[in-house]
Design a protein around this motif. Structure first.
Motif, PDB file in Angstrom:
ATOM      1  N   ARG A 123       0.835  -1.210   0.000  1.00 46.77           N
ATOM      2  CA  ARG A 123       0.000   0.000   0.000  1.00 46.77           C
ATOM      3  C   ARG A 123       0.865   1.253   0.000  1.00 46.77           C
ATOM      4  O   ARG A 123       0.565   2.222  -0.700  1.00 46.77           O
ATOM      5  CB  ARG A 123      -0.923   0.014   1.228  1.00 46.77           C
ATOM      6  CG  ARG A 123      -2.080  -0.917   1.193  1.00 46.77           C
ATOM      7  CD  ARG A 123      -3.129  -0.537   0.153  1.00 46.77           C
ATOM      8  NE  ARG A 123      -3.632   0.807   0.276  1.00 46.77           N
ATOM      9  CZ  ARG A 123      -4.734   1.171   0.899  1.00 46.77           C
ATOM     10  NH1 ARG A 123      -5.484   0.257   1.468  1.00 46.77           N
ATOM     11  NH2 ARG A 123      -5.098   2.432   0.948  1.00 46.77           N
ATOM     12  N   GLN A 126       2.215   1.748  -3.486  1.00 53.03           N
ATOM     13  CA  GLN A 126       1.154   2.244  -4.367  1.00 53.03           C
ATOM     14  C   GLN A 126       0.878   3.724  -4.111  1.00 53.03           C
ATOM     15  O   GLN A 126       0.725   4.503  -5.054  1.00 53.03           O
ATOM     16  CB  GLN A 126      -0.130   1.435  -4.174  1.00 53.03           C
ATOM     17  CG  GLN A 126      -0.047   0.029  -4.686  1.00 53.03           C
ATOM     18  CD  GLN A 126      -1.269  -0.796  -4.310  1.00 53.03           C
ATOM     19  OE1 GLN A 126      -2.160  -0.334  -3.594  1.00 53.03           O
ATOM     20  NE2 GLN A 126      -1.301  -2.038  -4.773  1.00 53.03           N
ATOM     21  N   ASN A 127       0.819   4.110  -2.839  1.00 57.26           N
ATOM     22  CA  ASN A 127       0.587   5.519  -2.508  1.00 57.26           C
ATOM     23  C   ASN A 127       1.706   6.408  -3.029  1.00 57.26           C
ATOM     24  O   ASN A 127       1.451   7.500  -3.545  1.00 57.26           O
ATOM     25  CB  ASN A 127       0.432   5.701  -1.001  1.00 57.26           C
ATOM     26  CG  ASN A 127      -0.897   5.197  -0.487  1.00 57.26           C
ATOM     27  OD1 ASN A 127      -1.834   4.959  -1.248  1.00 57.26           O
ATOM     28  ND2 ASN A 127      -0.978   4.998   0.814  1.00 57.26           N
TER      29      ASN A 127
END
Length: 143
Positions: A123, A126-127
């Motif tokens: 995550r 991805q951020n």
């Protein structure tokens, strides 16, 4: 017995708050209530989609780590109806240590904690990728 079967004063979160009232310093308990009462009210009113909450930033200013951890555990008890939640610190190489709330079984399972760490790292990647795309597109990057 499920949470809905408990009388209001005997819900797991209320039992946990009662325990904290007797075991925490009065000022810390007051701070804790200031943090968790709006969240508990939102849960009771079932207006979660509008709820944006984190224990950092404006909500966490001036709170000790003890109060932050207990606030997270109170909210977890309210959401899950469980009293066996634990705060676990996971050290992530890319971002440093983070604290997560999980049930006792998961907290004692290194393989499961590794899966959680992998998910959080993915995550994060991805951020960061989305932030880069937003930045080169002249879009806000504070998501």
């Amino acid at each position: 017995m499920s949470e809905s079967e408990f009388p209001p004063e005997h819900r797991p979160v209320d039992l946990y708050l009662g325990f904290l009232r007797t075991s925490m310093d009065t000022e810390n308990y007051r701070q804790l209530l200031g943090v968790v009462e709006p969240v508990l009210r939102a849960l009771d009113e079932q207006r979660l989609p509008a709820l944006d909450f984190a224990l950092d930033g404006d909500h966490g200013d001036g709170l000790s780590q003890e109060v932050r951890d207990e606030a997270a555990l109170v909210i977890a008890a309210a959401v899950t109806g469980r009293l066996d939640n634990e705060v676990v610190e996971i050290d992530l190489e890319e971002t440093g240590p983070i604290r997560v709330i999980t049930d006792a079984d998961t907290a004692s399972d290194p393989a499961r904690l590794g899966e959680i760490a992998d998910y959080i790292l993915e995550r994060h990647r991805q951020n960061e990728e989305l932030r880069g795309i937003a930045e080169v597109s002249d879009l806000p990057t504070d998501f």
